[in-house]
Design a protein around this motif. Structure first.
Motif, PDB file in Angstrom:
ATOM      1  N   THR A  56       0.644  -1.389  -0.149  1.00  0.00           N
ATOM      2  CA  THR A  56      -0.342   0.056   0.329  1.00  0.00           C
ATOM      3  C   THR A  56       0.665   1.285   0.002  1.00  0.00           C
ATOM      4  OG1 THR A  56       0.009   0.291   2.604  1.00  0.00           O
ATOM      5  CG2 THR A  56      -1.707  -1.049   1.655  1.00  0.00           C
ATOM      6  N   ARG A  57       2.404   0.924  -0.284  1.00  0.00           N
ATOM      7  CA  ARG A  57       3.292   2.239  -0.435  1.00  0.00           C
ATOM      8  C   ARG A  57       2.618   3.312  -0.901  1.00  0.00           C
ATOM      9  NH1 ARG A  57       8.742  -0.493   3.107  1.00  0.00           N
ATOM     10  NH2 ARG A  57       7.310  -0.981   4.545  1.00  0.00           N
ATOM     11  N   ASN A  58       2.469   2.973  -2.981  1.00  0.00           N
ATOM     12  CA  ASN A  58       2.498   3.411  -2.886  1.00  0.00           C
ATOM     13  C   ASN A  58       1.032   4.347  -3.317  1.00  0.00           C
ATOM     14  OD1 ASN A  58       5.028   3.181  -4.085  1.00  0.00           O
ATOM     15  ND2 ASN A  58       4.773   1.304  -4.931  1.00  0.00           N
ATOM     16  N   LEU A  59       0.557   3.977  -2.287  1.00  0.00           N
ATOM     17  CA  LEU A  59      -0.830   4.059  -2.706  1.00  0.00           C
ATOM     18  C   LEU A  59      -0.892   5.982  -1.839  1.00  0.00           C
ATOM     19  CD1 LEU A  59      -3.499   1.591  -2.373  1.00  0.00           C
ATOM     20  CD2 LEU A  59      -2.865   2.717  -4.267  1.00  0.00           C
ATOM     21  N   THR A  60      -1.889   6.937  -2.762  1.00  0.00           N
ATOM     22  CA  THR A  60      -2.167   7.721  -1.811  1.00  0.00           C
ATOM     23  C   THR A  60      -3.750   8.181  -0.903  1.00  0.00           C
ATOM     24  OG1 THR A  60      -1.142   8.903  -2.907  1.00  0.00           O
ATOM     25  CG2 THR A  60      -2.388  10.601  -2.040  1.00  0.00           C
ATOM     26  N   GLU A  61      -3.817   8.260   0.401  1.00  0.00           N
ATOM     27  CA  GLU A  61      -5.158   8.030   0.720  1.00  0.00           C
ATOM     28  C   GLU A  61      -5.852   9.814   0.809  1.00  0.00           C
ATOM     29  OE1 GLU A  61      -5.881   7.777   5.867  1.00  0.00           O
ATOM     30  OE2 GLU A  61      -6.610   5.871   4.607  1.00  0.00           O
ATOM     31  N   TYR A  62      -7.078   9.850   0.689  1.00  0.00           N
ATOM     32  CA  TYR A  62      -7.681  10.851   0.936  1.00  0.00           C
ATOM     33  C   TYR A  62      -8.901  10.791   1.653  1.00  0.00           C
ATOM     34  CZ  TYR A  62      -5.465  12.370  -4.245  1.00  0.00           C
ATOM     35  OH  TYR A  62      -4.219  12.610  -4.354  1.00  0.00           O
ATOM     36  N   THR A  63      -9.028  11.828   2.571  1.00  0.00           N
ATOM     37  CA  THR A  63     -10.329  11.885   3.553  1.00  0.00           C
ATOM     38  C   THR A  63     -10.816  12.973   2.564  1.00  0.00           C
ATOM     39  OG1 THR A  63      -8.549  12.229   5.629  1.00  0.00           O
ATOM     40  CG2 THR A  63     -11.111  12.416   6.003  1.00  0.00           C
ATOM     41  N   ILE A  64     -12.643  12.521   2.261  1.00  0.00           N
ATOM     42  CA  ILE A  64     -12.986  13.121   1.868  1.00  0.00           C
ATOM     43  C   ILE A  64     -14.051  14.089   2.670  1.00  0.00           C
ATOM     44  CG2 ILE A  64     -15.027  13.304  -0.786  1.00  0.00           C
ATOM     45  CD1 ILE A  64     -12.662  11.308  -1.669  1.00  0.00           C
ATOM     46  N   LYS A  65     -14.483  15.347   2.555  1.00  0.00           N
ATOM     47  CA  LYS A  65     -16.163  15.254   2.844  1.00  0.00           C
ATOM     48  C   LYS A  65     -16.754  16.630   2.158  1.00  0.00           C
ATOM     49  CE  LYS A  65     -13.910  16.394   7.902  1.00  0.00           C
ATOM     50  NZ  LYS A  65     -14.506  15.669   8.639  1.00  0.00           N
ATOM     51  N   VAL A  66     -18.178  15.725   2.451  1.00  0.00           N
ATOM     52  CA  VAL A  66     -19.193  15.940   1.658  1.00  0.00           C
ATOM     53  C   VAL A  66     -19.698  16.530   2.187  1.00  0.00           C
ATOM     54  CG1 VAL A  66     -21.322  15.392  -0.028  1.00  0.00           C
ATOM     55  CG2 VAL A  66     -18.590  13.996   0.067  1.00  0.00           C
ATOM     56  N   TYR A  67     -20.218  17.677   1.291  1.00  0.00           N
ATOM     57  CA  TYR A  67     -21.814  18.774   2.443  1.00  0.00           C
ATOM     58  C   TYR A  67     -22.741  18.985   1.725  1.00  0.00           C
ATOM     59  CZ  TYR A  67     -17.475  20.287   5.894  1.00  0.00           C
ATOM     60  OH  TYR A  67     -16.104  20.823   6.305  1.00  0.00           O
ATOM     61  N   LYS A 111     -13.160   7.903   3.336  1.00  0.00           N
ATOM     62  CA  LYS A 111     -12.083   7.935   3.191  1.00  0.00           C
ATOM     63  C   LYS A 111     -11.619   7.069   1.727  1.00  0.00           C
ATOM     64  CE  LYS A 111     -10.191   8.311   7.535  1.00  0.00           C
ATOM     65  NZ  LYS A 111      -9.051   9.807   7.479  1.00  0.00           N
ATOM     66  N   ILE A 112     -10.885   7.490   0.877  1.00  0.00           N
ATOM     67  CA  ILE A 112     -10.285   6.074   0.041  1.00  0.00           C
ATOM     68  C   ILE A 112      -8.678   5.615  -0.205  1.00  0.00           C
ATOM     69  CG2 ILE A 112     -12.201   7.063  -1.481  1.00  0.00           C
ATOM     70  CD1 ILE A 112     -10.833   8.908  -3.347  1.00  0.00           C
ATOM     71  N   LYS A 113      -7.981   5.457  -1.016  1.00  0.00           N
ATOM     72  CA  LYS A 113      -7.169   4.793  -1.668  1.00  0.00           C
ATOM     73  C   LYS A 113      -6.316   5.106  -3.037  1.00  0.00           C
ATOM     74  CE  LYS A 113      -5.202   3.107   2.584  1.00  0.00           C
ATOM     75  NZ  LYS A 113      -4.810   2.090   3.537  1.00  0.00           N
ATOM     76  N   THR A 114      -5.956   5.726  -3.507  1.00  0.00           N
ATOM     77  CA  THR A 114      -5.780   5.388  -5.251  1.00  0.00           C
ATOM     78  C   THR A 114      -4.601   5.419  -5.536  1.00  0.00           C
ATOM     79  OG1 THR A 114      -6.739   6.164  -7.293  1.00  0.00           O
ATOM     80  CG2 THR A 114      -6.290   7.803  -5.562  1.00  0.00           C
ATOM     81  N   LYS A 115      -4.099   5.207  -6.205  1.00  0.00           N
ATOM     82  CA  LYS A 115      -2.664   5.932  -7.262  1.00  0.00           C
ATOM     83  C   LYS A 115      -2.264   6.882  -7.156  1.00  0.00           C
ATOM     84  CE  LYS A 115      -4.774   5.635 -11.326  1.00  0.00           C
ATOM     85  NZ  LYS A 115      -5.455   5.562 -12.542  1.00  0.00           N
ATOM     86  N   LYS A 116      -0.509   7.621  -7.034  1.00  0.00           N
ATOM     87  CA  LYS A 116      -0.617   8.723  -7.323  1.00  0.00           C
ATOM     88  C   LYS A 116      -0.912   9.468  -8.314  1.00  0.00           C
ATOM     89  CE  LYS A 116       3.929  11.396  -6.582  1.00  0.00           C
ATOM     90  NZ  LYS A 116       5.577  11.104  -7.009  1.00  0.00           N
ATOM     91  N   ILE A 117      -1.682  10.830  -7.971  1.00  0.00           N
ATOM     92  CA  ILE A 117      -2.286  11.317  -8.993  1.00  0.00           C
ATOM     93  C   ILE A 117      -1.600  12.762  -9.379  1.00  0.00           C
ATOM     94  CG2 ILE A 117      -3.797  10.155  -9.458  1.00  0.00           C
ATOM     95  CD1 ILE A 117      -5.871  12.051  -7.718  1.00  0.00           C
ATOM     96  N   GLY A 118      -0.777  13.510  -8.558  1.00  0.00           N
ATOM     97  CA  GLY A 118      -0.064  14.673  -7.417  1.00  0.00           C
ATOM     98  C   GLY A 118      -1.140  15.658  -7.010  1.00  0.00           C
ATOM     99  N   SER A 119      -0.672  16.470  -7.687  1.00  0.00           N
ATOM    100  CA  SER A 119      -1.791  18.149  -6.863  1.00  0.00           C
ATOM    101  C   SER A 119      -2.800  18.148  -7.261  1.00  0.00           C
ATOM    102  CB  SER A 119      -0.428  19.116  -7.404  1.00  0.00           C
ATOM    103  OG  SER A 119      -1.621  20.151  -6.517  1.00  0.00           O
ATOM    104  N   LEU A 120      -4.323  18.052  -6.561  1.00  0.00           N
ATOM    105  CA  LEU A 120      -5.401  17.927  -7.061  1.00  0.00           C
ATOM    106  C   LEU A 120      -5.674  19.389  -8.117  1.00  0.00           C
ATOM    107  CD1 LEU A 120      -8.187  16.379  -4.685  1.00  0.00           C
ATOM    108  CD2 LEU A 120      -6.917  15.162  -6.717  1.00  0.00           C
TER     109      LEU A 120
END
Length: 357
Positions: A251-262, A310-319
């Motif tokens: 999992t080290r090559n994956l980036t974790e994002y926390t997504i808050k939906v309002y 919370k999601i994990k995905t490949k490295k996609i850089g700066s959003l």
């Protein structure tokens, strides 16, 4: 002399002190000021010189005392400052209103770093002000080119630091820039960094990336710049890094994002449809993620609620953008989405995507 009053229900227009003197003693002037009744509980006052065009005379201020003539609530403050703070300098000072049994806000020094390409060479011709907005009001228009510190100059890059003293603004929201010039020129601004002087973090980043064509005969340019993202402290980053390390090398090559939906707080705002999201970065884009497992609610996307995923995905850089939508399933599936906030802990970045539709 001009005063601006801030209350729980908004702020006053600038109140000019000319022709308002009711009583004048030695070194002391009393003014009667009529404020609109809807300002609510006053929490700060800005005091300053309206213009420096006509003269460069200075005004030394010692004390300020305010009294509400109907309730007799009284507030006093020792100032001991001279305006402007330097020749062509900042014309404003702010102070919190301190009421008995109520905690007052404090005065904060903000560091605003301007990253540009050519402002320093044009600074004697250009007039540039910034008004910083937060949850506790704004700073008013403050001059950016009067006292530059930490000046760094390269061939195509330059930066300088400006200090702004203001009653604490809370969470920062946007900066409004005003640019004018005595002669036709181009002003190329890349970005602005803003933080409290005594803290390393958070740093609010305002991406500008614009070359402004300033015309001496045209009105000043006004540009509103919302917060692009926020760089926060290392603890959050370290926690995520440690968790990823424990989960093993795959999992080290994956980036974790926390997504808050309002979801908006209005009639019919919620939806029972299936919601998906795709993240787009400067290096790649993510796969499609179904947002079904909210960390807070069994039934996500209800009116006025915030759901975290919370999601994990490949490295996609700066959003830079997202795609979010739903499949229209269920009765009255229409959904009012207020905004989406995405935290990339590996970059110390928070991205906010406003929708409001």
């Amino acid at each position: 002399l001009v005063m601006v009053f801030y209350g729980s229900n908004g702020k006053s227009n600038p109140v000019s002190m000319e022709n308002k003197a009711e009583h004048q003693a030695k070194n002391q002037i009393t003014y009667d000021i009529h404020l609109p009744s809807d300002l609510g509980m006053l929490y700060k006052v800005r005091l300053g010189l309206q213009s420096l065009e006509n003269s460069i005379s200075q005004l030394s201020l010692r004390h300020c005392k305010m009294q509400n003539t109907s309730t007799l609530d009284t507030f006093t403050l020792t100032i001991n400052k001279t305006l402007p703070l330097s020749l062509n300098g900042d014309r404003w000072i702010e102070f919190p209103v301190e009421w008995p049994l109520k905690e007052a806000l404090s005065v904060v020094t903000y560091h605003l770093t301007v990253f540009s390409r050519n402002i320093l060479s044009e600074r004697n011709l250009v007039r540039m002000t910034a008004c910083i907005y937060g949850t506790h009001g704004d700073t008013g228009d403050r001059s950016l080119l009067w006292s530059l510190q930490n000046v760094q100059q390269g061939e195509d890059n330059e930066s300088f630091l400006v200090t702004v003293d203001a009653v604490e603004l809370g969470e920062l929201d946007k900066i409004v820039l005003l640019i004018s010039s005595k002669t036709d020129c181009k002003v190329d601004i890349k970005k602005l960094h803003l933080k409290e002087a005594v803290k390393e973090q958070p740093i609010y980043v305002f991406e500008v990336n614009e070359a402004f064509s300033v015309n001496a005969n045209k009105p000043e340019i006004e540009r509103e710049i919302p917060v692009s993202f926020i760089m926060r402290g290392d603890k959050q980053k370290n926690d995520i890094d440690n968790n990823l390390h424990k989960e093993g090398s795959q999992t080290r090559n994956l980036t974790e994002y926390t997504i808050k939906v309002y979801t908006g707080d209005q009639r019919g705002a919620g939806t029972d449809a299936n919601v998906h999201i795709i993240l787009f970065g400067n290096e790649d884009k993510s796969e499609v993620f179904q947002l079904s497992q909210s960390l807070e609610h069994q039934d996500p996307f209800e009116r006025g609620k915030v759901d975290t995923f919370k999601i994990k995905t490949k490295k996609i850089g700066s959003l830079h953008s997202i795609e979010i939508g739903h499949d229209g399933k269920g009765f009255a599936s229409g959904w009012f989405l207020e905004k989406v906030e995405i935290t990339d802990a590996s970059r110390n970045s928070v991205y906010c995507f406003n929708c409001n539709r």
